[in-house]
Design a protein around this motif. Structure first.
Motif, mmCIF file in Angstrom:
data_model
loop_
_atom_site.group_PDB
_atom_site.id
_atom_site.type_symbol
_atom_site.label_atom_id
_atom_site.label_comp_id
_atom_site.label_asym_id
_atom_site.label_seq_id
_atom_site.Cartn_x
_atom_site.Cartn_y
_atom_site.Cartn_z
ATOM 1 N N ALA A 16 -37.919 37.892 3.503
ATOM 2 C CA ALA A 16 -37.021 38.768 4.262
ATOM 3 C C ALA A 16 -35.564 38.573 3.867
ATOM 4 N N ALA A 17 -35.328 37.776 2.819
ATOM 5 C CA ALA A 17 -33.964 37.575 2.327
ATOM 6 C C ALA A 17 -33.863 37.936 0.851
ATOM 7 N N TYR A 18 -34.829 38.703 0.365
ATOM 8 C CA TYR A 18 -34.853 39.077 -1.049
ATOM 9 C C TYR A 18 -34.154 40.413 -1.291
ATOM 10 N N ALA A 19 -33.489 40.507 -2.439
ATOM 11 C CA ALA A 19 -32.924 41.777 -2.900
ATOM 12 C C ALA A 19 -33.463 42.021 -4.301
ATOM 13 N N LEU A 20 -34.106 43.155 -4.512
ATOM 14 C CA LEU A 20 -34.687 43.475 -5.820
ATOM 15 C C LEU A 20 -33.749 44.421 -6.567
ATOM 16 N N ASP A 21 -32.625 43.838 -7.044
ATOM 17 C CA ASP A 21 -31.614 44.684 -7.689
ATOM 18 C C ASP A 21 -31.441 44.390 -9.174
ATOM 19 N N GLY A 22 -32.220 43.452 -9.704
ATOM 20 C CA GLY A 22 -32.188 43.178 -11.137
ATOM 21 C C GLY A 22 -31.039 42.322 -11.612
ATOM 22 N N THR A 23 -30.162 41.871 -10.735
ATOM 23 C CA THR A 23 -29.021 41.053 -11.156
ATOM 24 C C THR A 23 -29.427 39.598 -11.304
ATOM 25 N N MET A 24 -28.664 38.850 -12.092
ATOM 26 C CA MET A 24 -28.948 37.429 -12.273
ATOM 27 C C MET A 24 -28.744 36.666 -10.974
ATOM 28 N N ARG A 25 -27.756 37.102 -10.175
ATOM 29 C CA ARG A 25 -27.502 36.425 -8.892
ATOM 30 C C ARG A 25 -28.753 36.433 -8.015
ATOM 31 N N THR A 26 -29.368 37.581 -7.867
ATOM 32 C CA THR A 26 -30.555 37.658 -7.011
ATOM 33 C C THR A 26 -31.785 37.110 -7.718
ATOM 34 N N ALA A 27 -31.796 37.144 -9.056
ATOM 35 C CA ALA A 27 -32.930 36.588 -9.789
ATOM 36 C C ALA A 27 -33.085 35.098 -9.514
ATOM 37 N N VAL A 28 -31.983 34.371 -9.434
ATOM 38 C CA VAL A 28 -32.037 32.938 -9.152
ATOM 39 C C VAL A 28 -32.686 32.696 -7.793
ATOM 40 N N VAL A 29 -32.297 33.475 -6.798
ATOM 41 C CA VAL A 29 -32.865 33.341 -5.458
ATOM 42 C C VAL A 29 -34.333 33.751 -5.458
ATOM 43 N N ASN A 30 -34.631 34.887 -6.091
ATOM 44 C CA ASN A 30 -35.999 35.404 -6.087
ATOM 45 C C ASN A 30 -36.966 34.507 -6.849
ATOM 46 N N SER A 31 -36.450 33.711 -7.774
ATOM 47 C CA SER A 31 -37.307 32.816 -8.552
ATOM 48 C C SER A 31 -37.671 31.547 -7.792
ATOM 49 N N LEU A 32 -37.003 31.298 -6.683
ATOM 50 C CA LEU A 32 -37.033 29.974 -6.067
ATOM 51 C C LEU A 32 -37.720 29.899 -4.707
ATOM 52 N N PHE A 33 -37.433 30.828 -3.811
ATOM 53 C CA PHE A 33 -37.817 30.666 -2.413
ATOM 54 C C PHE A 33 -39.195 31.251 -2.110
ATOM 55 N N GLY A 34 -39.888 30.606 -1.170
ATOM 56 C CA GLY A 34 -41.183 31.079 -0.706
ATOM 57 C C GLY A 34 -41.242 31.070 0.804
ATOM 58 N N ASP A 35 -42.282 31.704 1.347
ATOM 59 C CA ASP A 35 -42.454 31.782 2.801
ATOM 60 C C ASP A 35 -43.257 30.579 3.300
ATOM 61 N N GLY A 36 -42.817 29.993 4.404
ATOM 62 C CA GLY A 36 -43.560 28.873 4.977
ATOM 63 C C GLY A 36 -42.970 28.411 6.287
ATOM 64 N N ALA A 37 -43.785 27.721 7.064
ATOM 65 C CA ALA A 37 -43.351 27.146 8.344
ATOM 66 C C ALA A 37 -43.904 25.739 8.456
ATOM 67 N N ALA A 38 -43.158 24.875 9.132
ATOM 68 C CA ALA A 38 -43.591 23.491 9.325
ATOM 69 C C ALA A 38 -43.077 22.982 10.662
ATOM 70 N N ALA A 39 -43.859 22.100 11.279
ATOM 71 C CA ALA A 39 -43.499 21.577 12.599
ATOM 72 C C ALA A 39 -43.717 20.078 12.651
ATOM 73 N N LEU A 40 -42.832 19.394 13.380
ATOM 74 C CA LEU A 40 -42.955 17.961 13.663
ATOM 75 C C LEU A 40 -43.002 17.758 15.167
ATOM 76 N N ALA A 41 -43.930 16.935 15.637
ATOM 77 C CA ALA A 41 -44.000 16.572 17.049
ATOM 78 C C ALA A 41 -43.379 15.203 17.240
ATOM 79 N N LEU A 42 -42.577 15.051 18.303
ATOM 80 C CA LEU A 42 -41.919 13.782 18.603
ATOM 81 C C LEU A 42 -42.196 13.368 20.039
#
Length: 376
Positions: A190-216
């Protein structure tokens, strides 16, 4: 510094010694979840129709093999349809609740607890903005007691998992015996931009969707912990804001695209690496510990260059960051939840022994480094 107790022979003596100490929060469970399509880097390049050799190189040299993503739907011509900011916010809401609920339930199961045991929920996200917050939506989705305490940490980025752990460990210590959860849920699609620029390519190459929880939970007078396996105690935190690099990682409004766009300065790995020693030394000051005394290192899976810079500057081995690199390989950078994914792998490995110390480290916008010291 709080040190581990040498258990006396008599159980009553153990309980008496424990009860004389201030309440210290303990990590008692962990759970993770993903959503969307599992896709490899080469497959993603083909799906997005990326032909620029420089952009392809960014994807293929990222040390990431696969990620989970929820890509935009196809147009009639087979191309991916551009998503408006409104579409992306809807995606964030749907994915954050779906993954967050799954990670929370997995975490409670790991802790031997149920939804009815939960007394405080702190939700962390940076991939969208909601009012009411994600915590309220999760409570409604799962039918959690409406009197459950809650908090939302929004927009702090990849370091925020430890910011939340700091806050919630304090809440836990103030409410001995009661269960609290840190829930990081990041719909990076939900934070991706598909505009073909190098700026967004760096972001699009790196991030994935996920959730994690810790109980204390902090041990209280009525908590029977003798002969029961325990997670690590949360002992101390240290933070560092690199103010001269405040704009090196940021989320900007792109007026041309009419949406937010994430920016990563190419020099940020080296900036973070150069400051890693400063904050770790501050974390260990007054404890009598040296870096060599730390048996377990859980570093944010921020990217290959970030990990390499931290390894070099702290004098770590590749074995020290095996879970960090493993999470990057299998999930990409899942933002605030990354370090919790690594912690889950360490728990599954079952190598931590009573008395051993660990350091958790995250990095994010600010530019900020957060650390925590724990002891099994």
């Amino acid at each position: 510094m709080t040190t581990a107790l040498d258990l006396p022979a008599e159980i009553d003596d153990v309980r008496a010694a424990r009860d004389s100490l201030p309440a210290i929060s303990r990590i008692v469970g962990v759970g993770t979840a993903v959503a969307g399509t599992r896709i490899s880097q080469p497959e993603l390049l083909d799906v997005l129709g990326v032909e620029n050799p420089k952009v392809r190189s960014v994807f293929l040299n990222s040390a990431i093999e696969r990620r989970h993503l929820t890509l935009p739907p196809l147009n009639a011509d087979g191309a991916r349809r551009p998503e408006s900011q409104g579409d992306l916010l809807d995606k964030h809401t749907a994915l954050a609740v779906e993954m967050g609920a799954q990670a929370l339930e997995a975490c409670l199961k790991s802790a031997g607890a149920s939804l009815s045991d939960l007394r405080h929920l702190c939700c962390v996200t940076s991939t969208g903005f909601l009012t009411p917050g994600l915590s309220a939506l999760i409570i409604r989705e799962l039918g959690i007691d409406r009197h459950c305490g809650r908090a939302d940490i929004v927009g702090m980025g990849c370091n925020a998992g430890l910011n939340a752990l700091n806050v919630v460990s304090g809440w836990s210590a103030a409410h001995p015996g009661e269960l609290a959860v840190v829930l990081c849920t990041e719909a990076c699609s939900a934070a991706y931009a598909l505009d073909g620029t190098m700026r967004t390519a760096v972001v699009n190459s790196l991030f994935g969707d996920g959730a994690a929880a810790l109980a204390l939970r902090a041990d209280g007078p009525d908590t029977d912990t003798v002969d029961v396996p325990q997670g690590p105690r949360v002992l101390k935190f240290a933070s560092l804001i690199i103010t001269e690099a405040l704009d090196a990682m940021r989320y900007d409004w792109d007026r041309d695209l009419g949406r937010f766009s994430f920016f990563l300065d190419p020099d940020i790995p080296y900036v973070v690496g150069a400051h890693a020693e400063i904050v770790v030394d501050r974390l260990l000051v007054g404890t009598g510990l040296r870096r060599a005394d730390i048996g377990h290192w859980l570093v944010h899976s921020g990217g290959k260059k970030v990990i390499d810079a931290v390894v070099i500057n702290l004098g770590l081995s590749r074995y020290d960051v095996r879970h960090t690199t493993g999470v990057l390989r299998d999930h990409g950078n899942v933002s605030s939840g990354s370090v919790l994914f690594s912690y889950e792998r360490l728990v599954a490995e079952d190598v931590a022994r009573p008395g051993e110390y660990g350091v958790l480290m995250t990095m994010g916008p600010g530019s900020t480094i957060e650390t925590a010291l724990v002891q099994w």
